[in-house]
Enzyme design. Structure first.
Site, PDB file in Angstrom:
ATOM      1  N   TYR A 117      -0.572  -0.779  10.427  1.00 55.65           N
ATOM      2  CA  TYR A 117      -0.826  -1.119   9.022  1.00 55.65           C
ATOM      3  C   TYR A 117       0.293  -0.562   8.147  1.00 55.65           C
ATOM      4  CZ  TYR A 117      -3.299  -1.641   4.571  1.00 55.65           C
ATOM      5  OH  TYR A 117      -3.650  -1.992   3.289  1.00 55.65           O
ATOM      6  N   SER A 163       0.854  -1.186   0.000  1.00 53.61           N
ATOM      7  CA  SER A 163       0.000   0.000   0.000  1.00 53.61           C
ATOM      8  C   SER A 163       0.891   1.238   0.000  1.00 53.61           C
ATOM      9  CB  SER A 163      -0.882   0.002   1.248  1.00 53.61           C
ATOM     10  OG  SER A 163      -1.514   1.254   1.428  1.00 53.61           O
TER      11      SER A 163
END
Length: 253
Positions: free
Chosen positions: A147, A137
């Site tokens: 994350y 990402s």
């Protein structure tokens, strides 16, 4: 025909990878926790494209699930040519308020499982050739709770592995999309529009996957779909961390 193993294949980018690879007449091994969703997708792909589709139900947050998928990747009698590490889920950004067991499970799925599956895939790919795509990402380029940290690890490790195993005919690519229209956000209980993210920043899953497959074929270590996110990554590298962290508190990438 080449065979691809895709984790997190029951929905979102994983299902889109499966559809695009089936359209290219590649055989598939679909991995996810939901047997019903996998069987439904497998039936669709067999019927529409005439490809062989194997279903492998596994929870990659559990030792037994990862071991089962790793064993399939090491099988040299029916080797895998492309591994797509796509399985993942999101948590709220407030690390201190999250359940620590959820955070550990998050780390296992996003870091430990891809690492172990890459290790298994390399056992059969080295010398024979193969490709590995790790779905990361743009969050991996900024400071954004666990994350972001997991995706940063995946990007960094992919860069190294791509250079290290090129001599063995194996390419490793980290795919770093931004906000993408999939079921990822819905699984977190967020409806479309609740992210507070401008429409311009949203990508569609088919174009993200096409870009990832193209860049993997070219041997790129990192693939950033769309010019707008290439700019985001470039700017994030020069801005103070405190500023990028403040901006990154919005939404889930």
């Amino acid at each position: 025909m080449p065979t691809a193993l895709i984790t997190g294949a029951s929905a979102g980018l994983g299902a889109e990878f499966a559809r695009q690879l089936a359209r290219r007449r590649g055989d598939l091994i679909l991995v996810a926790r939901s047997a019903d969703a996998l069987e439904a997708l497998a039936a669709e792909l067999r019927s529409e494209y005439g490809v062989a589709v194997e279903v492998l139900v596994a929870d990659l947050s559990e030792e037994e699930g990862v071991s089962r998928v790793a064993e399939r990747l090491r099988d040299t009698s029916d080797p895998v040519d492309l591994l797509v590490n796509n399985a993942g889920f999101g948590l709220p950004l407030q690390f201190a308020d999250n359940d620590i067991d959820d955070e550990v499970r998050h780390l296992r799925v996003h870091v430990e499982a891809p690492m172990r599956l890459m290790h298994a895939a390399l056992q059969s790919m080295r010398g024979r050739g193969g490709r590995i795509i790790n779905v990361a990402s743009v969050a991996g380029f900024i400071s954004r709770s666990t994350y972001s940290a997991c995706k940063a690890w995946l990007i960094g490790f992919s860069r190294w592995a791509n250079a290290e195993y090129a001599r063995d005919g194996v390419t490793v690519t980290a795919l770093g999309p931004g906000f993408t229209h999939t079921s990822f956000h819905e699984r977190m209980g967020l409806a479309v529009g609740q992210e507070g993210v401008p429409g311009l920043l949203w990508l569609d899953a088919p174009s993200v996957v096409r870009t990832g497959l193209r860049d993997a074929a070219r041997g790129k270590p990192v693939s950033i779909p769309s010019l707008r996110y290439k700019v985001v990554v470039a700017v994030a590298r020069v801005l103070p961390q405190s500023l990028t962290s403040a901006v990154a508190r919005r939404g889930r990438v």
